[in-house]
Design an enzyme around this catalytic site. Structure first.
Site, PDB file in Angstrom:
ATOM      1  CG  HIS A  41      -1.982  -0.736   1.627  1.00  0.00           C
ATOM      2  ND1 HIS A  41      -2.515  -1.705   2.229  1.00  0.00           N
ATOM      3  CD2 HIS A  41      -2.330  -1.568   0.656  1.00  0.00           C
ATOM      4  CE1 HIS A  41      -3.908  -1.957   1.643  1.00  0.00           C
ATOM      5  NE2 HIS A  41      -3.456  -2.896   0.869  1.00  0.00           N
ATOM      6  N   GLY A  56      -1.102  -9.514  12.507  1.00  0.00           N
ATOM      7  CA  GLY A  56      -1.806  -8.333  13.374  1.00  0.00           C
ATOM      8  C   GLY A  56      -2.735  -7.388  11.509  1.00  0.00           C
TER       9      GLY A  56
HETATM   10  P1  OAD Z   1      -6.267  -3.518  10.778  1.00  0.00           P
HETATM   11  O1  OAD Z   1      -6.519  -2.148  11.366  1.00  0.00           O
HETATM   12  O2  OAD Z   1      -8.091  -3.364   9.846  1.00  0.00           O
HETATM   13  O3  OAD Z   1      -6.324  -4.533  11.423  1.00  0.00           O
HETATM   14  C1  OAD Z   1      -5.722  -4.488  12.847  1.00  0.00           C
HETATM   15  C2  OAD Z   1      -5.571  -6.155  13.247  1.00  0.00           C
HETATM   16  O4  OAD Z   1      -4.270  -5.713  13.853  1.00  0.00           O
HETATM   17  C3  OAD Z   1      -6.067  -6.292  13.945  1.00  0.00           C
HETATM   18  O5  OAD Z   1      -6.602  -7.739  13.763  1.00  0.00           O
HETATM   19  C4  OAD Z   1      -6.546  -6.381  15.682  1.00  0.00           C
HETATM   20  O6  OAD Z   1      -6.820  -7.473  16.199  1.00  0.00           O
HETATM   21  C5  OAD Z   1      -4.842  -6.826  15.479  1.00  0.00           C
HETATM   22  N1  OAD Z   1      -4.049  -5.983  16.499  1.00  0.00           N
HETATM   23  C6  OAD Z   1      -4.276  -5.092  17.731  1.00  0.00           C
HETATM   24  N2  OAD Z   1      -2.907  -5.172  17.979  1.00  0.00           N
HETATM   25  C7  OAD Z   1      -2.099  -5.415  18.142  1.00  0.00           C
HETATM   26  C8  OAD Z   1      -1.456  -6.249  18.322  1.00  0.00           C
HETATM   27  N3  OAD Z   1      -0.448  -5.677  18.908  1.00  0.00           N
HETATM   28  N4  OAD Z   1      -0.114  -7.103  17.664  1.00  0.00           N
HETATM   29  C9  OAD Z   1      -0.788  -7.787  16.644  1.00  0.00           C
HETATM   30  N5  OAD Z   1      -2.259  -7.339  16.388  1.00  0.00           N
HETATM   31  C10 OAD Z   1      -2.832  -6.417  16.974  1.00  0.00           C
HETATM   32  O7  OAD Z   1      -5.514  -2.874   9.930  1.00  0.00           O
HETATM   33  P2  OAD Z   1      -4.651  -4.018   8.743  1.00  0.00           P
HETATM   34  O8  OAD Z   1      -5.531  -5.280   8.098  1.00  0.00           O
HETATM   35  O9  OAD Z   1      -3.740  -4.540   8.383  1.00  0.00           O
HETATM   36  O10 OAD Z   1      -4.254   0.422   3.620  1.00  0.00           O
HETATM   37  O11 OAD Z   1      -5.898  -2.662   7.065  1.00  0.00           O
HETATM   38  C11 OAD Z   1      -4.819  -3.078   6.276  1.00  0.00           C
HETATM   39  C12 OAD Z   1      -5.460  -1.802   5.486  1.00  0.00           C
HETATM   40  O12 OAD Z   1      -6.954  -1.023   6.013  1.00  0.00           O
HETATM   41  C13 OAD Z   1      -4.557  -0.935   5.506  1.00  0.00           C
HETATM   42  O13 OAD Z   1      -3.165  -1.314   5.407  1.00  0.00           O
HETATM   43  C14 OAD Z   1      -4.647   0.469   5.115  1.00  0.00           C
HETATM   44  C15 OAD Z   1      -6.458   0.336   5.546  1.00  0.00           C
HETATM   45  O14 OAD Z   1      -7.317   0.967   4.955  1.00  0.00           O
HETATM   46  C16 OAD Z   1      -4.845   1.310   3.069  1.00  0.00           C
HETATM   47  O15 OAD Z   1      -4.911   2.120   3.387  1.00  0.00           O
HETATM   48  C17 OAD Z   1      -4.795   1.185   1.801  1.00  0.00           C
END
Ligand code: OAD
Length: 228
Positions: free
Chosen positions: A105, A169
C-alpha cells in the site's frame, strides 16, 4: 534455507505506537472519514484534505521505532530466506533490518511524480498539491481505496513457493491483500498471530496464535525451533 514469508498488517506496528486502522479506540478510521482522506475520489475532488492527512500521518509516524516483533523477523534472516510483504506504509521493518520488504500500500516516507508512477522521491517535508520536485507535481506514495495495487502480482509470486507463511496483525478486511494467503501451497503451514484474530473460514488449516505481535513472535520462534 527454508523460505518464510511474513504478511504483516497494522497490528505489528501497534506496539510501536502506531494505531491500527479499525480499532474501536483510537483507530485511524475512527478519527478520519476514510472516504474523505483515503480514496481515489477524494484525491481527485479534494486533494488538499488527502495531502493534509498524509502529512499528519507521516509526522505522527516519524518518531516511531520498530518493536521486538519487527526485530525478531529481521533476525530470522540468519536461518531462513525471509520475505516481508506488508500492508503497512511505515518503514519499521526496514528500520529493524529486514532486507526484503515489499510494500503493498505504498510508503508514507515517499512521494511520487503525478505523471510517472515509478518516479519516487523521499518525503521529508509536508507537501501540497502544488508542490513540485525536479519539475514534477508530486503526491503521497500511498495506495488509496479505488486504486490499483501494483505489487500484488509480485507478492503472489513470492508466496507461491513459501515453505512457511506467517500472517501478523491484520483484520483480513482489505482486498486484494486479504486474499494473498490462498497462494501458499496447501501442504505448507500458515500461522496467524493476532490478539483478536479475524474469522477465516476460507483457510481452515490456519494455525492461530492468539497474542500480540511481540508475544506471538516469541511463540512462533519456539515452534520453528521445535520447542513447542
Ligand atoms: P486493521 O486495523 O484492519 O487490523 C489490525 C489488526 O491488528 C486487527 O486484527 C487487530 O486485532 C490486530 N492487532 C491489534 N493490536 C495488535 C498487536 N499488538 N499485535 C498484533 N496484532 C494486533 O489493519 P490492516 O488489516 O492492516 O490500507 O488494514 C489493512 C488496510 O486497511 C491498511 O493497509 C490500510 C487500511 O485501510 C490502505 O490505506 C489502502
Amino acid at each position: 534455507m527454508k523460505k518464510i514469508v511474513f504478511l504483516t498488517g497494522a497490528g505489528i506496528s501497534a506496539e510501536s505506537g502506531i494505531p491500527t486502522f479499525r480499532s474501536a479506540v483510537n483507530g485511524i478510521w475512527e478519527n478520519y472519514p476514510v472516504e474523505k482522506v483515503a480514496t481515489h475520489k477524494a484525491i481527485v475532488n479534494n486533494p488538499d484534505l488527502v495531502y493534509k492527512f498524509c502529512n499528519e500521518l507521516r509526522n505522527k509516524y516519524a518518531g516511531c521505532l520498530p518493536n521486538s516483533a519487527h526485530k525478531m523477523i529481521a533476525d530470522l534472516e540468519k536461518d531462513y530466506e525471509v520475505y516481508v510483504i506488508t500492508q503497512n506504509i511505515d518503514n519499521l521493518h526496514e528500520q529493524a533490518g529486514s532486507s526484503n520488504v515489499l510494500h503493498l500500500h505504498g510508503e508514507i516516507n515517499k512521494v511520487r511524480a503525478v505523471d510517472d508512477y515509478n518516479l519516487l522521491f523521499d518525503y521529508t517535508e509536508d507537501i501540497t498539491p502544488d508542490t513540485e520536485i525536479r519539475g514534477h507535481k508530486v503526491r503521497p506514495h500511498v495506495v488509496l481505496f479505488g486504486e490499483n495495487v501494483p505489487n500484488i502480482e509480485i507478492a503472489s509470486k513470492i508466496l507461491c513457493d513459501a515453505d512457511i507463511c506467517v500472517v501478523i496483525g491484520t483484520s483480513f478486511n482489505v482486498y486484494p491483500a486479504a486474499g494473498l494467503v490462498s497462494y501458499v501451497d496447501i501442504d505448507n503451514p500458515i500461522y496467524y498471530i493476532d490478539p483478536d484474530p479475524a474469522y477465516t473460514p476460507d483457510y481452515p488449516d490456519i494455525k492461530v496464535i492468539k497474542a500480540t505481535a511481540t508475544e506471538g513472535m516469541k511463540e512462533l520462534i519456539k515452534i520453528l525451533n521445535g520447542e513447542q
